[in-house]
Design a protein around this motif. Structure first.
Motif, PDB file in Angstrom:
ATOM      1  N   PHE A 153       0.830  -1.202   0.000  1.00 57.34           N
ATOM      2  CA  PHE A 153       0.000   0.000   0.000  1.00 57.34           C
ATOM      3  C   PHE A 153       0.872   1.263   0.000  1.00 57.34           C
ATOM      4  N   ALA A 157       0.302   3.687  -2.998  1.00 56.33           N
ATOM      5  CA  ALA A 157      -0.443   4.898  -2.632  1.00 56.33           C
ATOM      6  C   ALA A 157       0.430   6.152  -2.677  1.00 56.33           C
ATOM      7  N   LEU A 185      -7.238   5.221  -3.974  1.00 54.69           N
ATOM      8  CA  LEU A 185      -6.796   4.574  -2.735  1.00 54.69           C
ATOM      9  C   LEU A 185      -7.555   3.276  -2.485  1.00 54.69           C
TER      10      LEU A 185
END
Length: 309
Positions: A153, A157, A185
């Motif tokens: 992530f 992200a 996201l």
């Protein structure tokens, strides 16, 4: 004879007593707080997350993950620079497209770091040492799964955050950009859970890191190549309806189908919007993604029920 025996026995006892030493090697009982399973789980999560980026390890171990992180972020910086200097009304790449566009970089990261996270514990037989502490198999699996997903992530992200900040610097509409950023996201969160779970399962099947790397590459990259080839054949033979169903057989196209159906993302399937999954087929895509995430966790739990015995 008895006198000599008595003297020899006395001399032996005197010599033995003289040679006897009591060494204080410093062992002391522990009187501090016992933090228990929760603290052990947090420590394992932190150590595994740091290890995914080579932190706390040798300089050589930091090169590949940091290089891949830079490769993920550089295109976002270029997109932002173009948008700011040309005063473009929108970014040239959607938030939801970014991870799909750079899926090869993400796959290499998983192939490199998932075996590092679990294969070494299997190879050097350190897993039973974890379970000798106040930590159980569920704690180990949860910590490793959460750490790998969190590392992914961060990887996926961070470029989206750069795009969002750049869009605001380019004076694009705040509400629109924030909504699209949120959609991005959600997309990369699903991708991180899916890729992290599948990567750990492949790596946990063997203690040999090389085999783990090959298994991850086959799962994430070769499957994508096979699926896109079959989709191209289906599109070329005017079998448009088959394109969306073929996409169920690759992790990357699964994420692409979910975000095309529910997050307003443009599809990368051959045939464009006509081949994109609608809400009904998109629900099947989402269920398959969730089933694979849950299934990966279940397979890891089953694997670690046996490996520590």
């Amino acid at each position: 004879m008895s006198t000599h025996a008595t003297e020899n026995s006395a001399n032996g006892s005197a010599t033995s007593s003289a040679d006897t030493r009591i060494h204080n090697i410093g062992y002391r009982s522990y009187d501090g707080p016992r933090l228990g399973r929760a603290a052990a789980r947090r420590a394992l999560f932190s150590q595994s997350l740091r290890g995914a980026y080579g932190l706390g390890r040798s300089a050589k171990s930091k090169v590949l993950p940091m290089l891949l992180f830079a490769v993920m972020c550089v295109p976002a910086l270029v997109v932002v620079a173009v948008a700011v200097f040309t005063k473009a009304p929108k970014l040239v790449m959607e938030y939801t497209q970014y991870a799909i566009f750079l899926h090869m970089v993400i796959a290499i990261f998983v192939a490199a770091q998932a075996p590092q996270s679990v294969s070494r514990d299997l190879r050097f037989r350190t897993v039973p040492l974890y379970f000798a502490r106040p930590i159980e198999r569920v704690d180990y699996v949860l910590a490793k799964f959460a750490a790998m997903s969190s590392a992914l992530f961060i990887l996926t992200a961070s470029p989206l955050l750069i795009l969002w900040i750049g869009s605001l610097l380019a004076k694009m509409d705040f509400a629109d950009q924030t909504e699209m950023f949120g959609q991005g996201l959600v997309s990369v969160a699903l991708l991180s859970l899916l890729f992290g779970g599948l990567g750990l399962v492949m790596a946990a099947l063997t203690p040999r890191r090389g085999f783990g790397v090959a298994a991850v590459i086959a799962t994430l990259v070769i499957s994508y190549g096979a699926v896109t080839t079959l989709q191209g054949i289906a599109y070329g033979t005017d079998n448009i309806s088959a394109v969306k169903w073929i996409g169920l057989f690759s992790p990357i196209t699964l994420i692409g189908g979910v975000q095309a159906a529910f997050l307003g993302a443009p599809t990368s399937f051959p045939g464009g919007e006509g081949a994109a999954p609608g809400a009904a087929v998109g629900a099947i895509y989402l269920l398959v993604v969730l089933a694979l995430i849950a299934g990966s966790y279940g397979v890891l739990m089953r694997r670690y029920r046996k490996v520590g015995l």
